[in-house]
Design a protein around this motif. Structure first.
Motif, mmCIF file in Angstrom:
data_model
loop_
_atom_site.group_PDB
_atom_site.id
_atom_site.type_symbol
_atom_site.label_atom_id
_atom_site.label_comp_id
_atom_site.label_asym_id
_atom_site.label_seq_id
_atom_site.Cartn_x
_atom_site.Cartn_y
_atom_site.Cartn_z
ATOM 1 N N GLY A 40 3.953 -5.607 -17.073
ATOM 2 C CA GLY A 40 3.762 -4.458 -17.952
ATOM 3 C C GLY A 40 4.638 -3.271 -17.612
ATOM 4 O O GLY A 40 4.932 -2.444 -18.466
ATOM 5 N N GLN A 41 5.050 -3.145 -16.370
ATOM 6 C CA GLN A 41 5.894 -2.025 -15.950
ATOM 7 C C GLN A 41 6.700 -2.462 -14.740
ATOM 8 O O GLN A 41 6.319 -3.397 -14.047
ATOM 9 N N ASP A 42 7.816 -1.787 -14.498
ATOM 10 C CA ASP A 42 8.600 -2.095 -13.303
ATOM 11 C C ASP A 42 7.743 -1.835 -12.068
ATOM 12 O O ASP A 42 6.951 -0.880 -12.036
ATOM 13 N N PRO A 43 7.889 -2.676 -11.037
ATOM 14 C CA PRO A 43 7.088 -2.488 -9.821
ATOM 15 C C PRO A 43 7.393 -1.170 -9.126
ATOM 16 O O PRO A 43 8.495 -0.636 -9.241
ATOM 17 N N VAL A 44 6.401 -0.677 -8.417
ATOM 18 C CA VAL A 44 6.588 0.495 -7.572
ATOM 19 C C VAL A 44 6.222 0.100 -6.144
ATOM 20 O O VAL A 44 5.369 -0.758 -5.937
ATOM 21 N N MET A 45 6.889 0.709 -5.183
ATOM 22 C CA MET A 45 6.560 0.456 -3.789
ATOM 23 C C MET A 45 5.901 1.709 -3.252
ATOM 24 O O MET A 45 6.446 2.801 -3.380
ATOM 25 N N ARG A 46 4.721 1.523 -2.688
ATOM 26 C CA ARG A 46 3.964 2.663 -2.145
ATOM 27 C C ARG A 46 3.690 2.430 -0.674
ATOM 28 O O ARG A 46 3.565 1.298 -0.229
ATOM 29 N N GLN A 47 3.549 3.551 0.042
ATOM 30 C CA GLN A 47 3.208 3.459 1.448
ATOM 31 C C GLN A 47 2.218 4.558 1.783
ATOM 32 O O GLN A 47 2.455 5.728 1.497
ATOM 33 N N VAL A 48 1.109 4.154 2.371
ATOM 34 C CA VAL A 48 0.106 5.095 2.846
ATOM 35 C C VAL A 48 0.382 5.317 4.331
ATOM 36 O O VAL A 48 0.795 4.390 5.039
ATOM 37 N N GLU A 49 0.161 6.527 4.796
ATOM 38 C CA GLU A 49 0.441 6.851 6.195
ATOM 39 C C GLU A 49 -0.208 5.847 7.141
ATOM 40 O O GLU A 49 -1.376 5.508 7.011
ATOM 41 N N GLY A 50 0.592 5.357 8.070
ATOM 42 C CA GLY A 50 0.078 4.437 9.074
ATOM 43 C C GLY A 50 -0.062 3.003 8.595
ATOM 44 O O GLY A 50 -0.539 2.149 9.332
ATOM 45 N N ARG A 51 0.314 2.717 7.383
ATOM 46 C CA ARG A 51 0.200 1.353 6.850
ATOM 47 C C ARG A 51 1.557 0.865 6.372
ATOM 48 O O ARG A 51 2.460 1.649 6.111
ATOM 49 N N ASN A 52 1.665 -0.448 6.228
ATOM 50 C CA ASN A 52 2.890 -1.044 5.703
ATOM 51 C C ASN A 52 3.001 -0.792 4.206
ATOM 52 O O ASN A 52 1.990 -0.657 3.520
ATOM 53 N N PRO A 53 4.225 -0.769 3.672
ATOM 54 C CA PRO A 53 4.391 -0.568 2.233
ATOM 55 C C PRO A 53 3.832 -1.739 1.433
ATOM 56 O O PRO A 53 3.666 -2.840 1.955
ATOM 57 N N VAL A 54 3.562 -1.478 0.158
ATOM 58 C CA VAL A 54 3.041 -2.499 -0.755
ATOM 59 C C VAL A 54 3.761 -2.342 -2.089
ATOM 60 O O VAL A 54 4.031 -1.230 -2.525
ATOM 61 N N THR A 55 4.100 -3.469 -2.712
ATOM 62 C CA THR A 55 4.691 -3.449 -4.043
ATOM 63 C C THR A 55 3.582 -3.716 -5.050
ATOM 64 O O THR A 55 2.814 -4.668 -4.895
ATOM 65 N N ILE A 56 3.502 -2.867 -6.072
ATOM 66 C CA ILE A 56 2.423 -2.949 -7.062
ATOM 67 C C ILE A 56 3.019 -3.015 -8.458
ATOM 68 O O ILE A 56 3.958 -2.289 -8.769
ATOM 69 N N PHE A 57 2.453 -3.893 -9.293
ATOM 70 C CA PHE A 57 2.833 -3.948 -10.705
ATOM 71 C C PHE A 57 1.669 -4.484 -11.515
ATOM 72 O O PHE A 57 0.704 -5.019 -10.963
ATOM 73 N N SER A 58 1.741 -4.298 -12.829
ATOM 74 C CA SER A 58 0.682 -4.806 -13.707
ATOM 75 C C SER A 58 1.182 -6.054 -14.418
ATOM 76 O O SER A 58 2.374 -6.214 -14.671
#
Length: 133
Positions: free
Chosen positions: A38-56
């Motif tokens: 549904g949308q291009d993926p985004v990569m997010r990172q929360v402090e102290g955690r590994n990044p994650v790629t998210i998409f719908s």
């Protein structure tokens, strides 16, 4: 093929005694989705955690009632945590790509910007099969 594999798994589960069976049954959490992004993926990172790629991902279900054809679209949130896989998904998954996602369901809660508690279902992807396009 799928039926024979499922039948073999069920036979193996039945062989175990009740205390062991519940442990084995709890481990089965698997989902496969074929749909369009549904949308291009985004990569997010929360402090102290590994990044994650998210998409719908949108999946469609169609059925016929008499001469009428109906369709229902369901939206799924997909998260990719594995380091190599999340980078590949971020780089190659694009909006409207047709892909197959394999993973497990994860249920959680969060508080939105209006301080309302909400529930979320996410597919934690282990494999993302990309289309040729």
């Amino acid at each position: 093929m799928l039926r024979s594999t499922s039948a073999q798994m069920l036979r193996q589960l039945v062989r175990y005694r009740s205390s062991e069976t519940s442990l084995i049954l709890e481990r089965i959490n698997r989902v496969q989705l074929l749909g369009r992004v549904g949308q291009d993926p985004v990569m997010r990172q929360v402090e102290g955690r590994n990044p994650v790629t998210i998409f719908s991902l949108a999946t469609n279900e169609m059925w016929r009632t008499g001469e009428d054809i109906s369709q229902k679209t369901t939206w799924h949130r997909v998260s990719v945590f594995k380091p190599g896989l999340r980078d590949v998904a971020y780089q190659y998954v694009k909006k409207s790509s047709r892909i197959l996602v394999e993973g497990k369901l994860d249920y959680g809660e969060y508080v939105d910007k209006n301080q309302v508690r909400r529930q979320a279902t996410t597919i934690i992807a282990n494999i993302v099969f990309l289309s040729d396009n």
